[in-house]
Design a protein around this motif. Sequence first.
Motif, PDB file in Angstrom:
ATOM      1  N   ALA A  78       9.317  -4.117   4.061  1.00  0.00           N
ATOM      2  CA  ALA A  78      10.079  -3.035   3.436  1.00  0.00           C
ATOM      3  C   ALA A  78      10.759  -2.234   4.537  1.00  0.00           C
ATOM      4  O   ALA A  78      10.351  -2.270   5.692  1.00  0.00           O
ATOM      5  CB  ALA A  78       9.150  -2.133   2.641  1.00  0.00           C
ATOM      6  N   TYR A  82       6.024 -10.242   4.083  1.00  0.00           N
ATOM      7  CA  TYR A  82       6.125  -9.144   3.123  1.00  0.00           C
ATOM      8  C   TYR A  82       6.604  -7.924   3.899  1.00  0.00           C
ATOM      9  O   TYR A  82       5.979  -7.526   4.885  1.00  0.00           O
ATOM     10  CB  TYR A  82       4.741  -8.904   2.527  1.00  0.00           C
ATOM     11  CG  TYR A  82       4.675  -7.928   1.384  1.00  0.00           C
ATOM     12  CD1 TYR A  82       5.287  -8.206   0.162  1.00  0.00           C
ATOM     13  CD2 TYR A  82       3.965  -6.745   1.504  1.00  0.00           C
ATOM     14  CE1 TYR A  82       5.191  -7.327  -0.898  1.00  0.00           C
ATOM     15  CE2 TYR A  82       3.861  -5.861   0.444  1.00  0.00           C
ATOM     16  CZ  TYR A  82       4.484  -6.157  -0.747  1.00  0.00           C
ATOM     17  OH  TYR A  82       4.384  -5.282  -1.815  1.00  0.00           O
ATOM     18  N   VAL A 103       0.996  -2.057   3.573  1.00  0.00           N
ATOM     19  CA  VAL A 103       2.442  -1.896   3.398  1.00  0.00           C
ATOM     20  C   VAL A 103       2.714  -1.124   2.109  1.00  0.00           C
ATOM     21  O   VAL A 103       3.489  -0.163   2.093  1.00  0.00           O
ATOM     22  CB  VAL A 103       3.168  -3.267   3.374  1.00  0.00           C
ATOM     23  CG1 VAL A 103       4.641  -3.098   3.002  1.00  0.00           C
ATOM     24  CG2 VAL A 103       3.033  -3.978   4.714  1.00  0.00           C
ATOM     25  N   CYS A 142       4.472   2.464   1.664  1.00  0.00           N
ATOM     26  CA  CYS A 142       5.711   2.527   0.882  1.00  0.00           C
ATOM     27  C   CYS A 142       5.596   3.517  -0.269  1.00  0.00           C
ATOM     28  O   CYS A 142       6.567   4.207  -0.598  1.00  0.00           O
ATOM     29  CB  CYS A 142       6.094   1.138   0.368  1.00  0.00           C
ATOM     30  SG  CYS A 142       6.759   0.090   1.668  1.00  0.00           S
ATOM     31  N   PRO A 148       9.238  -3.033  -0.962  1.00  0.00           N
ATOM     32  CA  PRO A 148       8.645  -4.232  -0.379  1.00  0.00           C
ATOM     33  C   PRO A 148       9.081  -5.493  -1.119  1.00  0.00           C
ATOM     34  O   PRO A 148       9.246  -5.480  -2.338  1.00  0.00           O
ATOM     35  CB  PRO A 148       7.138  -4.020  -0.559  1.00  0.00           C
ATOM     36  CG  PRO A 148       6.955  -2.582  -0.797  1.00  0.00           C
ATOM     37  CD  PRO A 148       8.220  -2.093  -1.433  1.00  0.00           C
TER      38      PRO A 148
END
Length: 137
Positions: free
Chosen positions: A112, A110, A84, A88, A101
């Motif tokens: 985003a 978790y 992630v 991101c 996030p």
Amino acid sequence: MVDLGLTHIALPVADIERSIAFYRAYAAMEVIHHRVDQATGVKVVWLSDHTRPFAIVLIEQAEVQPLLTPLAHLGVGCKSREAVDTLCNLARQEGCLLQDPQDSGYPVGYWAFLRDPDGHTLELSYGQEVGLTVESS
């Protein structure tokens, strides 16, 4: 054999190649079908990540009004928090990170938000158990 259940979501897009590149980079999706509609001349593409029988259908349009904006979004489960974060960081560099996030604990995990080239929202997450919950129900 026929398709049953939820099979796809269709999104209007202004530039189909740009949208393919976005979903390839951020959702690990690839083109499984493409055509130009003979009646309208409109380009249509189906994308899949091959994890389940579900596709995103992209339909090229001259004008696009974003349909999926927070909180309406497509959700993609990633294999780790680091995955992630990596995506991101790329999204931040490319100017499409919508929300950094954050860890919302169980069952949200978790996550985003990213903005695709037409303003639709894509959620990246780790720790959500949507697929596992469906399988165990």
